[in-house]
Scaffold this motif. Structure first.
Motif, PDB file in Angstrom:
ATOM      1  N   PHE A  89       0.825  -1.198   0.000  1.00  0.00           N
ATOM      2  CA  PHE A  89       0.000   0.000   0.000  1.00  0.00           C
ATOM      3  C   PHE A  89       0.863   1.253   0.000  1.00  0.00           C
ATOM      4  CE2 PHE A  89       0.421  -1.192   4.513  1.00  0.00           C
ATOM      5  CZ  PHE A  89       0.933  -0.025   5.063  1.00  0.00           C
ATOM      6  N   LYS A  90       0.229   2.369  -0.362  1.00  0.00           N
ATOM      7  CA  LYS A  90       0.824   3.692  -0.181  1.00  0.00           C
ATOM      8  C   LYS A  90      -0.234   4.530   0.513  1.00  0.00           C
ATOM      9  CE  LYS A  90      -0.309   5.523  -4.738  1.00  0.00           C
ATOM     10  NZ  LYS A  90       0.175   6.199  -5.927  1.00  0.00           N
ATOM     11  N   VAL A  91       0.240   5.449   1.364  1.00  0.00           N
ATOM     12  CA  VAL A  91      -0.702   6.217   2.172  1.00  0.00           C
ATOM     13  C   VAL A  91      -0.109   7.564   2.546  1.00  0.00           C
ATOM     14  CG1 VAL A  91       0.078   5.107   4.328  1.00  0.00           C
ATOM     15  CG2 VAL A  91      -2.201   6.118   4.225  1.00  0.00           C
ATOM     16  N   ARG A  92      -0.968   8.565   2.608  1.00  0.00           N
ATOM     17  CA  ARG A  92      -0.615   9.885   3.160  1.00  0.00           C
ATOM     18  C   ARG A  92      -1.229   9.925   4.555  1.00  0.00           C
ATOM     19  NH1 ARG A  92       0.679  15.347   1.655  1.00  0.00           N
ATOM     20  NH2 ARG A  92       1.242  14.417  -0.323  1.00  0.00           N
ATOM     21  N   LEU A  93      -0.372  10.039   5.562  1.00  0.00           N
ATOM     22  CA  LEU A  93      -0.844  10.074   6.940  1.00  0.00           C
ATOM     23  C   LEU A  93      -1.400  11.442   7.284  1.00  0.00           C
ATOM     24  CD1 LEU A  93       2.051   8.060   8.599  1.00  0.00           C
ATOM     25  CD2 LEU A  93      -0.171   7.215   7.794  1.00  0.00           C
ATOM     26  N   VAL A  94      -2.368  11.473   8.180  1.00  0.00           N
ATOM     27  CA  VAL A  94      -3.033  12.719   8.583  1.00  0.00           C
ATOM     28  C   VAL A  94      -2.041  13.702   9.197  1.00  0.00           C
ATOM     29  CG1 VAL A  94      -4.702  13.690  10.208  1.00  0.00           C
ATOM     30  CG2 VAL A  94      -5.293  11.668   8.879  1.00  0.00           C
ATOM     31  N   ASP A  95      -1.188  13.234  10.087  1.00  0.00           N
ATOM     32  CA  ASP A  95      -0.235  14.110  10.781  1.00  0.00           C
ATOM     33  C   ASP A  95       1.041  13.335  11.065  1.00  0.00           C
ATOM     34  OD1 ASP A  95       0.871  16.286  12.114  1.00  0.00           O
ATOM     35  OD2 ASP A  95      -0.232  15.914  13.977  1.00  0.00           O
ATOM     36  N   GLY A  96       1.599  12.751  10.035  1.00  0.00           N
ATOM     37  CA  GLY A  96       2.801  11.940  10.213  1.00  0.00           C
ATOM     38  C   GLY A  96       2.590  10.877  11.270  1.00  0.00           C
ATOM     39  N   LEU A  97       3.557  10.733  12.153  1.00  0.00           N
ATOM     40  CA  LEU A  97       3.462   9.731  13.214  1.00  0.00           C
ATOM     41  C   LEU A  97       2.875  10.298  14.497  1.00  0.00           C
ATOM     42  CD1 LEU A  97       6.898   7.981  12.666  1.00  0.00           C
ATOM     43  CD2 LEU A  97       4.670   7.401  11.673  1.00  0.00           C
ATOM     44  N   ASN A  98       2.469  11.558  14.467  1.00  0.00           N
ATOM     45  CA  ASN A  98       1.943  12.205  15.670  1.00  0.00           C
ATOM     46  C   ASN A  98       0.617  11.624  16.143  1.00  0.00           C
ATOM     47  OD1 ASN A  98       4.083  14.100  16.015  1.00  0.00           O
ATOM     48  ND2 ASN A  98       3.267  15.212  14.264  1.00  0.00           N
ATOM     49  N   THR A  99      -0.045  10.835  15.298  1.00  0.00           N
ATOM     50  CA  THR A  99      -1.320  10.228  15.684  1.00  0.00           C
ATOM     51  C   THR A  99      -1.136   8.811  16.223  1.00  0.00           C
ATOM     52  OG1 THR A  99      -1.696   9.434  13.443  1.00  0.00           O
ATOM     53  CG2 THR A  99      -2.628  11.603  14.008  1.00  0.00           C
ATOM     54  N   ALA A 100       0.083   8.379  16.446  1.00  0.00           N
ATOM     55  CA  ALA A 100       0.341   7.008  16.910  1.00  0.00           C
ATOM     56  C   ALA A 100      -0.423   6.707  18.196  1.00  0.00           C
ATOM     57  CB  ALA A 100       1.835   6.790  17.121  1.00  0.00           C
ATOM     58  N   ARG A 101      -1.178   5.611  18.184  1.00  0.00           N
ATOM     59  CA  ARG A 101      -2.001   5.222  19.325  1.00  0.00           C
ATOM     60  C   ARG A 101      -2.089   3.707  19.432  1.00  0.00           C
ATOM     61  NH1 ARG A 101      -1.428   9.872  19.824  1.00  0.00           N
ATOM     62  NH2 ARG A 101      -2.929  11.502  20.213  1.00  0.00           N
ATOM     63  N   ARG A 102      -2.293   3.245  20.652  1.00  0.00           N
ATOM     64  CA  ARG A 102      -2.753   1.887  20.911  1.00  0.00           C
ATOM     65  C   ARG A 102      -4.172   2.019  21.422  1.00  0.00           C
ATOM     66  NH1 ARG A 102       1.237  -2.359  22.824  1.00  0.00           N
ATOM     67  NH2 ARG A 102      -0.713  -3.463  23.076  1.00  0.00           N
ATOM     68  N   CYS A 103      -4.837   0.899  21.636  1.00  0.00           N
ATOM     69  CA  CYS A 103      -6.247   0.910  22.019  1.00  0.00           C
ATOM     70  C   CYS A 103      -6.518  -0.244  22.972  1.00  0.00           C
ATOM     71  CB  CYS A 103      -7.086   0.795  20.754  1.00  0.00           C
ATOM     72  SG  CYS A 103      -8.864   0.697  21.034  1.00  0.00           S
ATOM     73  N   THR A 104      -7.494  -0.058  23.850  1.00  0.00           N
ATOM     74  CA  THR A 104      -7.837  -1.098  24.822  1.00  0.00           C
ATOM     75  C   THR A 104      -9.091  -1.890  24.452  1.00  0.00           C
ATOM     76  OG1 THR A 104      -9.187   0.397  26.176  1.00  0.00           O
ATOM     77  CG2 THR A 104      -6.822   0.220  26.724  1.00  0.00           C
ATOM     78  N   CYS A 105      -9.617  -1.722  23.231  1.00  0.00           N
ATOM     79  CA  CYS A 105     -10.805  -2.506  22.858  1.00  0.00           C
ATOM     80  C   CYS A 105     -10.437  -3.986  22.840  1.00  0.00           C
ATOM     81  CB  CYS A 105     -11.366  -2.050  21.514  1.00  0.00           C
ATOM     82  SG  CYS A 105     -10.496  -2.680  20.051  1.00  0.00           S
TER      83      CYS A 105
END
Length: 142
Positions: free
Chosen positions: A20-36
């Motif tokens: 894939f190729k992708v343009r990120l919303v805000d580079g790596l600044n949106t990096a998250r994990r989740c507890t779901c």
């Protein structure tokens, strides 16, 4: 790490069948994990991209969809190697979460800290004014 260098990126699954190729919303600044329930077992770090800014350039036919509960979120995996590449968010269906481990030249261990979102409580169900952050995950290399 220069997080702004990660606006336009490429990536793929483990076997290379999906690219894939992708343009990120805000580079790596949106990096998250989740507890779901799914993310807690999956353990991936995801970064944000608009659905329209994500393109499968190879192997779309190899992707397998997994959905559960409300059937809104879409979790995509390579049917050959089983690697989770991306998902469409229930909290914001106009965005994908991209597995950082699938981005070329990037590792989840490149992040010193990663915000962990409260995935047990959907944003629509949170008390007004709460940020939905469950905590912070830290990696301290030896």
């Amino acid at each position: 790490m220069d997080q702004s260098a990660y606006d336009d990126v490429t990536g793929g699954c483990h076997c290379g069948g999906v690219r894939f190729k992708v343009r990120l919303v805000d580079g790596l600044n949106t990096a998250r994990r989740c507890t779901c329930s799914l993310c807690a077992k999956r353990g991936a770090i995801a970064v944000s991209a608009r659905v329209d800014d994500f393109d499968i350039v190879k192997g779309a036919e190899l992707l397998t969809l997994y959905q559960f509960n409300t059937m809104v979120a879409e979790h995509w995996f390579c049917s050959v190697c089983g690697i989770y590449t991306h998902h469409r968010r229930r909290s914001n269906p106009t965005e994908y979460g991209i597995n950082v481990a699938c981005i070329d030249g990037l590792s989840p261990f490149d992040f010193d800290t990663v915000v962990v979102n409260d995935g047990q409580t959907h944003p629509n169900d949170r008390p007004w004014g709460t940020d939905g952050v469950a905590g912070v995950l830290r990696y301290e290399p030896r």
